[in-house]
Design a protein around this motif. Structure first.
Motif, PDB file in Angstrom:
ATOM      1  N   UNK A 179      -0.436  11.633  42.088  1.00 47.97           N
ATOM      2  CA  UNK A 179       1.007  11.445  42.230  1.00 47.97           C
ATOM      3  C   UNK A 179       1.313   9.952  42.444  1.00 47.97           C
ATOM      4  N   UNK A 205       2.365   7.845  38.701  1.00 47.47           N
ATOM      5  CA  UNK A 205       3.801   7.548  38.701  1.00 47.47           C
ATOM      6  C   UNK A 205       4.085   6.125  39.179  1.00 47.47           C
ATOM      7  N   UNK A 206       3.179   5.544  39.965  1.00 47.91           N
ATOM      8  CA  UNK A 206       3.423   4.218  40.528  1.00 47.91           C
ATOM      9  C   UNK A 206       4.506   4.227  41.593  1.00 47.91           C
ATOM     10  N   UNK A 207       4.874   5.424  42.093  1.00 47.87           N
ATOM     11  CA  UNK A 207       5.983   5.477  43.047  1.00 47.87           C
ATOM     12  C   UNK A 207       5.570   4.892  44.402  1.00 47.87           C
TER      13      UNK A 207
END
Lengths: 243, 227
Positions: free
Chosen positions: B161, B165-167
């Motif tokens: 995750x 996503x690089x979130x």
């Protein structure tokens, strides 16, 4: 046959919709064919898997008994692009096992999760005994499998079984949005990242680090890496080509 | 340790303090920092007076905001770059240090910053810490171990995750997914890290080092006793 699983591809994002509940061998065959096709199609950069109606994917053991020797997780786990599970409703038995084979799980607030096989004198037969402990830790995994306990989406979030919970009506849109964003990224980096994580977890740390390094330097040969770094320096959005 | 540009290295009793010191550029990691870190870690490795090390970032804004991309694309051919990576394996050295290392994390902890943090044995974050792995969005993957160390700490689900996503996640979410061990107010970060380090430094160092080895090497081995 085609109505059991629907596949739509749009701008690098594949959306796989399961339309048969409970799932049977026919659905498994069709899913395997779709995953095979997607793995050969380098234009596909991300995939979303979702169910239709009130459930994500139901319990095959109840419907087919011990004869149900088919796998949904094997073809999905073999996908080399990132796979997002849009868990629109309950994921029970093989349905949960299918979700475990995906990379990122987004769940509806009303979804329930369980592995009830033990109640029928069986054990999970589509990968949960291996994937669940690796995801949530041995203690919580074995408790779920030995008790058949049903847990809510919030509990699934708390133990790390899913990474986010949203209202049921938003699940697919949130997953699609994430999928579209991924489909705009450098596809080889996405695939190698996933490969490094899963293969690395089956190896010693030192071997995993070697694998990561090899894949990292292999990516030095891609146009997308040059574009990614250039766009950052030029403070603009990158335009990746999958090359 | 004279003449360092990117790192401050101090010894305080039995503690070694490593401070990433490029605050004007958010302590981003460059080739110079790699070489200096290699020297510092080598010195710590062979110094039996050092019981515990702490790594932290200088300035208000960041522990380390990632790699210095201005050095990217000027690197040698991938074949030679790979050779250099393993010739001076700074991350292997870091992960195999005999002493426990505590990461004191504040502000931006991105890319190489997370990767350095994951080489530590215990991670303390301040409330303002923000974590993210932006590599994939830039067309490559992490290369200082994040694809291996992050999944081993938080499981493959949370790891992917973050990686795919690089979130960005804040300190509380990082704590919930067990990316960090504890979260403290910004003003308490250094004190808490040193308190913890002092506590460990007070124990029998043979036991401390063997314990670290048993855990880190044990995770690569089968447990062996099964039904």
């Amino acid at each position: 046959m085609n109505s059991i699983v629907k596949l739509e591809c749009d701008r690098g994002l594949a959306v796989i919709r399961l339309e048969q509940d409970p799932p049977g061998p026919g659905l498994a065959d069709r899913l395997a064919a779709i995953c095979d096709e997607l793995n050969y199609n380098t234009d596909i950069r991300a995939a979303v898997i979702t169910g239709s109606g009130p459930v994500f994917c139901g319990d095959a053991a109840t419907a087919h008994g011990a004869q149900a020797a088919f796998s949904l997780s094997t073809p999905v786990a073999s996908l080399n692009c990132p796979v997002i599970a849009a868990i629109n409703g309950d994921a029970i038995g093989i349905g949960l096992e299918l979700a475990l084979a995906c990379d990122i799980r987004i769940a509806a607030g009303m979804a329930h999760f369980s592995l009830p096989e033990i109640e029928g004198g069986l054990i999970p037969f589509d990968g949960a005994t291996q994937r669940l402990p690796r995801l949530v830790g041995r203690a919580r995994a074995i408790e779920l499998m030995l008790t058949g306990e049903v847990i809510t989406a919030d509990e699934a979030l708390r133990i790390g079984l899913v990474s986010r919970v949203v209202p049921a009506e938003d699940v697919l849109n949130v997953a699609l949005e994430m999928g579209r964003e991924m489909a705009g990224k450098a596809s080889w980096a996405l695939r190698y990242c996933k490969e490094a994580v899963y293969k690395g977890l089956d190896r010693t740390l030192a071997q995993g680090l070697q694998l990561e390094g090899d894949l990292y330097f292999l990516l030095h040969t891609t146009e997308d890496r040059v574009e990614g770094v250039k766009s950052f320096k030029e403070k603009r959005k990158p335009e990746f080509k999958g090359k | 340790m004279e003449g360092f540009e990117t790192i401050i290295f101090e010894k305080k009793g039995q503690l070694a303090l490593i401070t990433l010191n490029r605050p004007r550029v958010l302590n981003i990691y460059n080739v110079r920092m790699r070489d200096e870190l290699y020297e510092v870690l080598s010195a710590i490795e062979s110094d039996s007076d050092v019981h515990v090390a702490i790594i932290r970032g200088a300035g208000e804004k960041a522990f380390c905001a990632g790699a210095d991309l201005s050095e990217f694309l000027s690197a040698p051919a991938p074949t030679f770059a790979r050779h250099v990576r393993w010739h001076r394996d700074v991350w292997g050295l870091f992960l195999n240090l005999p002493q426990p290392v505590i990461g004191a994390l504040h502000g931006y902890v991105f890319g190489s910053g997370i990767e350095m943090a994951m080489c530590c044995d215990i991670r303390i974050a301040s409330e303002d810490a923000v974590f993210g792995l932006p590599e994939v969005a830039l067309g490559f993957i992490p290369a200082a171990g994040a694809t291996q160390t992050v999944p081993r700490a938080v499981g493959p689900g949370h790891a992917l995750d973050l990686l795919l996503t690089g979130r960005r996640v804040g300190a509380q979410e990082a704590l919930a997914m067990r990316l960090v061990n504890r979260v403290v107010p910004r003003n308490d970060l250094q004190v808490e890290a040193e308190k913890l380090a002092e506590k460990i430094a007070g124990y029998d160092q043979g036991a401390v080092r063997k314990l670290k080895q048993a855990v880190s090497r044990g995770l690569d081995l089968p447990v062996g006793s099964h039904p």
